[in-house]
Write a protein that holds these residues in place. Structure first.
Motif, PDB file in Angstrom:
ATOM      1  N   LEU A 108       4.760   3.184  10.330  1.00  0.00           N
ATOM      2  CA  LEU A 108       5.257   4.331  10.901  1.00  0.00           C
ATOM      3  C   LEU A 108       4.655   5.783  10.058  1.00  0.00           C
ATOM      4  CD1 LEU A 108       9.163   3.463  10.509  1.00  0.00           C
ATOM      5  CD2 LEU A 108       7.694   3.598  12.617  1.00  0.00           C
ATOM      6  N   LEU A 109       4.742   6.824  10.700  1.00  0.00           N
ATOM      7  CA  LEU A 109       4.074   7.899   9.796  1.00  0.00           C
ATOM      8  C   LEU A 109       4.838   8.891   9.379  1.00  0.00           C
ATOM      9  CD1 LEU A 109       1.335   8.576  12.933  1.00  0.00           C
ATOM     10  CD2 LEU A 109       0.850   7.227  10.866  1.00  0.00           C
ATOM     11  N   LEU A 110       4.701   9.023   8.024  1.00  0.00           N
ATOM     12  CA  LEU A 110       5.672   9.764   7.255  1.00  0.00           C
ATOM     13  C   LEU A 110       5.035  10.496   6.211  1.00  0.00           C
ATOM     14  CD1 LEU A 110       8.764   7.094   6.600  1.00  0.00           C
ATOM     15  CD2 LEU A 110       8.896   9.019   8.055  1.00  0.00           C
ATOM     16  N   LYS A 111       5.405  11.672   5.637  1.00  0.00           N
ATOM     17  CA  LYS A 111       5.055  12.284   4.659  1.00  0.00           C
ATOM     18  C   LYS A 111       5.097  11.716   3.438  1.00  0.00           C
ATOM     19  CE  LYS A 111       5.210  16.786   6.876  1.00  0.00           C
ATOM     20  NZ  LYS A 111       5.859  18.025   6.788  1.00  0.00           N
ATOM     21  N   GLN A 112       4.236  11.619   2.385  1.00  0.00           N
ATOM     22  CA  GLN A 112       4.364  11.000   1.337  1.00  0.00           C
ATOM     23  C   GLN A 112       5.656  11.209   0.516  1.00  0.00           C
ATOM     24  OE1 GLN A 112       1.794   8.805   0.438  1.00  0.00           O
ATOM     25  NE2 GLN A 112       3.287   8.050  -1.269  1.00  0.00           N
ATOM     26  N   ARG A 113       6.133  12.401   0.438  1.00  0.00           N
ATOM     27  CA  ARG A 113       7.683  12.656  -0.467  1.00  0.00           C
ATOM     28  C   ARG A 113       8.713  12.013   0.499  1.00  0.00           C
ATOM     29  NH1 ARG A 113       6.757  17.585   1.979  1.00  0.00           N
ATOM     30  NH2 ARG A 113       8.346  18.470   3.458  1.00  0.00           N
ATOM     31  N   LYS A 129       0.810  -1.319  -0.142  1.00  0.00           N
ATOM     32  CA  LYS A 129      -0.049  -0.005  -0.025  1.00  0.00           C
ATOM     33  C   LYS A 129       0.867   1.298   0.061  1.00  0.00           C
ATOM     34  CE  LYS A 129      -3.186  -2.366   2.988  1.00  0.00           C
ATOM     35  NZ  LYS A 129      -3.590  -2.226   4.389  1.00  0.00           N
ATOM     36  N   GLY A 130       2.125   1.139   0.145  1.00  0.00           N
ATOM     37  CA  GLY A 130       3.114   2.344   0.189  1.00  0.00           C
ATOM     38  C   GLY A 130       3.384   2.846   1.659  1.00  0.00           C
ATOM     39  N   GLU A 131       2.833   2.015   2.602  1.00  0.00           N
ATOM     40  CA  GLU A 131       3.296   2.327   3.997  1.00  0.00           C
ATOM     41  C   GLU A 131       4.585   1.832   4.489  1.00  0.00           C
ATOM     42  OE1 GLU A 131      -0.412   0.988   5.636  1.00  0.00           O
ATOM     43  OE2 GLU A 131      -1.659   2.684   5.104  1.00  0.00           O
ATOM     44  N   LEU A 144       8.360   9.310   2.463  1.00  0.00           N
ATOM     45  CA  LEU A 144       8.202   7.844   1.927  1.00  0.00           C
ATOM     46  C   LEU A 144       8.756   7.447   0.800  1.00  0.00           C
ATOM     47  CD1 LEU A 144       4.632   6.812   3.051  1.00  0.00           C
ATOM     48  CD2 LEU A 144       6.608   5.698   3.791  1.00  0.00           C
ATOM     49  N   GLU A 145       8.392   8.378  -0.430  1.00  0.00           N
ATOM     50  CA  GLU A 145       8.856   8.112  -1.835  1.00  0.00           C
ATOM     51  C   GLU A 145      10.595   8.058  -1.974  1.00  0.00           C
ATOM     52  OE1 GLU A 145       6.601  10.858  -4.079  1.00  0.00           O
ATOM     53  OE2 GLU A 145       4.838  10.101  -3.910  1.00  0.00           O
ATOM     54  N   LYS A 146      11.060   9.084  -1.272  1.00  0.00           N
ATOM     55  CA  LYS A 146      12.604   9.266  -1.312  1.00  0.00           C
ATOM     56  C   LYS A 146      13.159   8.039  -0.652  1.00  0.00           C
ATOM     57  CE  LYS A 146      15.884  12.192   0.906  1.00  0.00           C
ATOM     58  NZ  LYS A 146      16.285  13.436   2.016  1.00  0.00           N
ATOM     59  N   TRP A 147      12.533   7.689   0.485  1.00  0.00           N
ATOM     60  CA  TRP A 147      13.080   6.641   1.246  1.00  0.00           C
ATOM     61  C   TRP A 147      12.920   5.293   0.685  1.00  0.00           C
ATOM     62  CZ3 TRP A 147      15.918   6.427   6.285  1.00  0.00           C
ATOM     63  CH2 TRP A 147      16.219   7.798   6.517  1.00  0.00           C
ATOM     64  N   ALA A 148      11.978   5.070   0.009  1.00  0.00           N
ATOM     65  CA  ALA A 148      11.710   3.899  -0.763  1.00  0.00           C
ATOM     66  C   ALA A 148      12.926   3.757  -1.966  1.00  0.00           C
ATOM     67  CB  ALA A 148      10.315   3.989  -1.325  1.00  0.00           C
ATOM     68  N   ASP A 149      12.902   4.969  -2.437  1.00  0.00           N
ATOM     69  CA  ASP A 149      13.855   4.897  -3.679  1.00  0.00           C
ATOM     70  C   ASP A 149      15.211   4.485  -3.333  1.00  0.00           C
ATOM     71  OD1 ASP A 149      12.367   5.287  -5.869  1.00  0.00           O
ATOM     72  OD2 ASP A 149      13.357   7.325  -6.025  1.00  0.00           O
ATOM     73  N   ALA A 150      15.626   5.103  -2.021  1.00  0.00           N
ATOM     74  CA  ALA A 150      17.012   4.971  -1.575  1.00  0.00           C
ATOM     75  C   ALA A 150      17.217   3.639  -1.094  1.00  0.00           C
ATOM     76  CB  ALA A 150      17.365   5.828  -0.419  1.00  0.00           C
ATOM     77  N   ALA A 151      16.074   3.090  -0.360  1.00  0.00           N
ATOM     78  CA  ALA A 151      16.225   1.699   0.077  1.00  0.00           C
ATOM     79  C   ALA A 151      16.429   0.637  -0.948  1.00  0.00           C
ATOM     80  CB  ALA A 151      15.190   1.315   1.095  1.00  0.00           C
ATOM     81  N   SER A 152      15.655   0.861  -1.980  1.00  0.00           N
ATOM     82  CA  SER A 152      15.866  -0.095  -3.048  1.00  0.00           C
ATOM     83  C   SER A 152      16.845  -0.415  -3.815  1.00  0.00           C
ATOM     84  CB  SER A 152      14.678   0.341  -4.190  1.00  0.00           C
ATOM     85  OG  SER A 152      15.065   1.318  -4.904  1.00  0.00           O
ATOM     86  N   LYS A 153      18.118   0.525  -3.691  1.00  0.00           N
ATOM     87  CA  LYS A 153      19.221   0.300  -3.849  1.00  0.00           C
ATOM     88  C   LYS A 153      20.121  -0.980  -3.410  1.00  0.00           C
ATOM     89  CE  LYS A 153      19.945   5.291  -4.864  1.00  0.00           C
ATOM     90  NZ  LYS A 153      20.769   6.348  -4.458  1.00  0.00           N
ATOM     91  N   LYS A 154      20.966  -1.621  -3.832  1.00  0.00           N
ATOM     92  CA  LYS A 154      21.627  -2.820  -3.422  1.00  0.00           C
ATOM     93  C   LYS A 154      22.496  -2.507  -2.192  1.00  0.00           C
ATOM     94  CE  LYS A 154      24.317  -6.548  -5.429  1.00  0.00           C
ATOM     95  NZ  LYS A 154      25.002  -7.198  -4.275  1.00  0.00           N
ATOM     96  N   GLY A 155      22.312  -3.397  -1.105  1.00  0.00           N
ATOM     97  CA  GLY A 155      22.952  -2.988  -0.074  1.00  0.00           C
ATOM     98  C   GLY A 155      22.355  -2.144   0.997  1.00  0.00           C
TER      99      GLY A 155
END
Length: 154
Positions: free
Chosen positions: A84-89, A55-57, A91-102
């Motif tokens: 966890l309660l985060l702003k949408q932008r 759901k993107g949470e 969430l998107e920024k951290w999802a992008d960063a966490a998807s990188k290898k390692g």
């Protein structure tokens, strides 16, 4: 309402196991008995990590919050996943960063700010064995240097 910040729990292993590249404060969705247990300091972050669901949470997995003794049969599940309660932008920024290898997202500490339970999360990159040894060497050399300075100032 109390003012100020009271640190309840720190994830000491996170700084040993990972390089922390960025941090962020997030609110946590908790039940009443969980809030009481956290404010009493009955929480552990060992082996805890965060991930995004479909759901993107952002969810925090593996955090242990001891059941509150006075809550009787209205108590909570100690190791359930918590939103966890985060702003949408954010969430998107951290999802992008966490998807990188390692990279992964780990909770670094739980604290109470003005009556609200907050979690400091970190964007972490895993260390290998050499990096961990180097960190220990640096910490020991800093400790020796501090002891020498302290002895010299007496």
């Amino acid at each position: 309402m109390s003012s100020g910040v009271k640190t309840v729990e720190r994830n000491k292993k996170a700084r040993h196991e990972y390089f922390i590249e960025d941090t962020l404060e997030a609110g946590v969705v908790l039940t009443g008995s969980e809030v009481k247990s956290v404010k009493d300091g009955k929480v552990s972050l060992d082996g805890t990590y965060c991930s995004l669901d479909r759901k993107g949470e952002m969810l925090m997995h593996g955090a242990y919050i001891k059941p509150y003794k006075q809550a009787s049969h209205f108590n909570h599940e100690p190791r359930r996943s918590r939103k966890l309660l985060l702003k949408q932008r954010e969430l998107e920024k951290w999802a992008d960063a966490a998807s990188k290898k390692g990279y992964t997202i780990v909770p670094l500490e739980v604290y109470v700010r003005d009556g609200w339970v907050k979690v400091k999360i970190g964007l972490a990159k895993g260390k290998d064995v050499r990096d961990k040894r180097q960190t220990v060497k640096e910490r020991e050399s800093e400790r020796k240097l501090r002891d020498v300075k302290h002895a010299f100032n007496r």
